[in-house]
Design a protein around this motif. Sequence first.
Motif, short mmCIF file in Angstrom:
data_model
loop_
_atom_site.label_atom_id
_atom_site.label_comp_id
_atom_site.label_asym_id
_atom_site.label_seq_id
_atom_site.Cartn_x
_atom_site.Cartn_y
_atom_site.Cartn_z
N GLU A 231 11.38 8.86 2.41
CA GLU A 231 10.37 7.81 2.27
C GLU A 231 10.88 6.49 2.85
O GLU A 231 10.16 5.81 3.59
CB GLU A 231 9.97 7.63 0.80
CG GLU A 231 8.91 6.54 0.66
CD GLU A 231 8.23 6.47 -0.69
OE1 GLU A 231 8.38 7.40 -1.49
OE2 GLU A 231 7.55 5.46 -0.93
N LEU A 232 12.13 6.13 2.53
CA LEU A 232 12.71 4.90 3.08
C LEU A 232 12.71 4.93 4.60
O LEU A 232 12.31 3.96 5.26
CB LEU A 232 14.15 4.74 2.60
CG LEU A 232 14.39 4.06 1.25
CD1 LEU A 232 15.88 4.05 0.94
CD2 LEU A 232 13.86 2.63 1.26
N PHE A 233 13.16 6.06 5.16
CA PHE A 233 13.24 6.21 6.60
C PHE A 233 11.84 6.06 7.21
O PHE A 233 11.65 5.30 8.17
CB PHE A 233 13.84 7.58 6.94
CG PHE A 233 13.63 8.01 8.37
CD1 PHE A 233 14.44 7.49 9.38
CD2 PHE A 233 12.64 8.92 8.70
CE1 PHE A 233 14.24 7.88 10.71
CE2 PHE A 233 12.43 9.32 10.02
CZ PHE A 233 13.24 8.78 11.02
N SER A 234 10.86 6.75 6.64
CA SER A 234 9.52 6.74 7.22
C SER A 234 8.90 5.35 7.14
O SER A 234 8.28 4.87 8.10
CB SER A 234 8.62 7.72 6.48
OG SER A 234 9.21 8.99 6.44
N ARG A 235 9.08 4.69 6.00
CA ARG A 235 8.53 3.34 5.88
C ARG A 235 9.23 2.41 6.87
O ARG A 235 8.61 1.49 7.40
CB ARG A 235 8.69 2.82 4.46
CG ARG A 235 7.96 3.68 3.43
CD ARG A 235 7.07 2.82 2.55
NE ARG A 235 6.48 3.59 1.47
CZ ARG A 235 5.19 3.56 1.18
NH1 ARG A 235 4.35 2.82 1.88
NH2 ARG A 235 4.71 4.25 0.17
N GLY A 236 10.53 2.65 7.08
CA GLY A 236 11.27 1.86 8.06
C GLY A 236 10.71 2.04 9.46
O GLY A 236 10.46 1.08 10.19
N VAL A 237 10.46 3.29 9.82
CA VAL A 237 9.92 3.59 11.16
C VAL A 237 8.54 2.95 11.31
O VAL A 237 8.19 2.44 12.38
CB VAL A 237 9.86 5.12 11.38
CG1 VAL A 237 9.10 5.45 12.66
CG2 VAL A 237 11.27 5.70 11.45
N LEU A 238 7.77 2.96 10.24
CA LEU A 238 6.40 2.43 10.31
C LEU A 238 6.36 0.92 10.54
O LEU A 238 5.33 0.38 10.93
CB LEU A 238 5.62 2.79 9.04
CG LEU A 238 5.18 4.27 8.94
CD1 LEU A 238 4.53 4.54 7.60
CD2 LEU A 238 4.24 4.64 10.09
N LEU A 239 7.49 0.23 10.30
CA LEU A 239 7.53 -1.19 10.60
C LEU A 239 7.25 -1.41 12.09
O LEU A 239 6.83 -2.47 12.52
CB LEU A 239 8.89 -1.80 10.24
CG LEU A 239 9.28 -1.76 8.76
CD1 LEU A 239 10.67 -2.34 8.55
CD2 LEU A 239 8.27 -2.52 7.90
N PHE A 240 7.51 -0.37 12.89
CA PHE A 240 7.29 -0.45 14.33
C PHE A 240 6.15 0.46 14.76
O PHE A 240 6.10 0.94 15.89
CB PHE A 240 8.58 -0.09 15.07
CG PHE A 240 9.76 -0.83 14.53
CD1 PHE A 240 9.98 -2.15 14.89
CD2 PHE A 240 10.62 -0.23 13.61
CE1 PHE A 240 11.05 -2.86 14.36
CE2 PHE A 240 11.68 -0.94 13.07
CZ PHE A 240 11.90 -2.26 13.45
N SER A 241 5.22 0.70 13.84
CA SER A 241 4.18 1.71 14.10
C SER A 241 3.18 1.27 15.16
O SER A 241 2.29 2.04 15.54
CB SER A 241 3.45 2.06 12.81
OG SER A 241 2.97 0.88 12.20
N ILE A 242 3.35 0.05 15.68
CA ILE A 242 2.50 -0.38 16.79
C ILE A 242 2.76 0.50 18.01
O ILE A 242 1.90 0.67 18.88
CB ILE A 242 2.74 -1.88 17.08
CG1 ILE A 242 1.56 -2.48 17.83
CG2 ILE A 242 4.05 -2.12 17.82
CD1 ILE A 242 1.49 -4.00 17.75
#
Lengths: 372, 351
Positions: A52-63
């Motif tokens: 979950e941490l990893f995915s939320r981290g990646v989503l910071l750049f989900s643009i």
Amino acid sequence: MTAIDPTAHLTAEQIEELGRELDAIRDEVIAGRGEKDAAYIRKVISAQRKLELFSRGVLLFSIFPPAWLVGTAGLSVAKIMENMEIGHNVLHGQWDWMRDPKIHSTTWDWDHVSPAEQWKHSHNELHHTYTNVIGKDNDLGYGIMRVDEDQKWHPFHLGQPLWNFINACFFEYGIAAYDLELGKNLNKRRRKNPEFRARARAVGRKIRKQVLKDYVIHPLLSGPSFLTTLAATFTANLVRNIWSHSVIMCGHFPEGVQVFERRSIKGETRGQWYLRQMMGSANISGSKAMHFMTGNLSHQIEHHLFPDLPSNRYAEVAVKVRALFEKYELEYVTGPLPKQVFSAWHKVFRLSLPNRKPRVKTPDREQELVAA
Amino acid sequence: MTSAALRSRAWKLLEMVTTPLLPSDYLDLVSPLRAGGDLRGRIEAVHPETGDAATLVIRPGRGWRGHTAGQYVRIGVDVDGVRLWRAYSVTSPSNRQDGRITITVKAIPDGKVSNHLVRRAQPGTLIQLDQATGDFVVPEARPAKVLYLTAGSGITPVMGMLRDIELDDVVMVHSAPQPQDVIFRNDLHDLVADKKLRLTELHTDTDGMLDISRLDELVPDWAERETWACGPAGLLDAAEDHWTEHGVPERLHTERFRPGVVVTGDGGEVTFGTTGKTVDADGATPLLDVGEEAGVLMPSGCRMGICFGCVTPLTAGAVRDLRTGEITEAGPGVLIQTCVSAAAGPCDIER
């Protein structure tokens, strides 16, 4: 529903013997619980949090579309793990024996809009005690659907394929409404009941926290990726809801699963209770990964027989339980996910239309045992 | 806005990010020994002392507030997946340079935790920790003459004292079955060689148990000494009687490791701690029914042991699982399902 009681060939003595054999299976697992099981749940919890941490981290750049895809997929899987293999099972008390206050049914809260306390009451207590008893177990159609020929048809049921689809998409909200018994409690007199109001407020608080986290704070933290993060979280929740709805529908809705009349459980013995769990549940067959992603609810029959055994043990229990089904000549309802989902949906469509009263009534253990 | 208020706002925001978990649940993944988290420790080494005793070197978390020589610490260890708590005396000096502490554990027959720690504990294992506590300590105003009266693993808190506090006139009477059973034997003999301790070592396998009246002969001035005694209940009971008979009970300080042995039987007196009700229960009636009969509001659910809606802390005594016959003894964090548990002797329930 079948017109003939599939357990009619069993005598009262056989049913009690069956109960004793199931108790023996249970005792064996309990005696063997230990370090490996504890390590298992800790590993799953730790992996879920990291994912979950990893995915939320990646989503910071989900643009950036690839980041959106990876983050959304990861978050969907993390949310499914959290609700299914961890949340559902911890809240069943499956891991209470470890005496770890952090992994305990009395302290656990989950990524869900229904507060753990309320869910434990409606699910662990009502549904698991009164499995498939019409009028007692609201899981039969969640109070919005007709899932058995014996239930009275109403024009409202014409729309039930649609209600079921909407319920699947917003399943966690459906569960929260269901735990609140919203349908029953919204009339003028009941909605003023202070106890109901307190519970409704608790749900409101939980919804606010969940929505703030998923749809406000995380998107805001993503800055320029605000909208894409919002869309990603929405998608992950949607995927999780549809997935868990599908798995849970497969537990009691597919063809071949029995329902019971209210009076049939009067004075029910332990053996009869076990038998009702066996006949009222259905499994999903598949790979280890499949069992894991369903939170081992693919072993729904075993889970209903022993709701408090650690989920990682259901696979080995299933072999022994299935042998008992064969020994006592009972039908073990199981099949791959697509088949079971289709079967459940088929029933939802079929029963949206009225039917003729079935010729033979729902299995009624009391009558049979008197006859035997 | 003050910095404290700012910090609390920031923390609130962080809690919202991690909801329904807490930020600490994530921090525990990377830094279980950090300040501000639950107090834990890491076992760094296990040194055998005798055939059935070992010293564990523990690195306590940042929240550890230190100890006073003679105090004990409660630790929570996972044995076969179940978290069990026990208390052990700290055997390291309070000013140890590297900040580590040691406890010394003697494996007792059938002791789940002690056998695990002595024979199976692995360096690197995380354990749960409480702050050190206990008043079995030497006061700031150091007594001129001291007697340490110990037996078996009762040596452990006293070793903590010997390593921490240097006194001019220290006598020790220590009993153990055989020479090889004396925990810290080399350390004790080193102290004797340095003239920091006068030691009477008794071997009960050959000499028999210490007869307390022999103290007059072993330590003629025992009544003038401030005495710290630790060992089996029999020794401590005899010592208490002896000191009282001679009119100097205030000179004697005792430490009991295992206060009361839980007596298990069939049924017993059940006390509901919160409501203060006490009733007799038989060994077959679920405690949920016992409580409800007595007019105590009990949480309940399925009444058949499946929903976990009735779990309640068991604060003293023991209960029997009516399905499996398994006995559960009270302890910190021990919860029982009242609908499938009956009294197995006197017990206290938090309701």
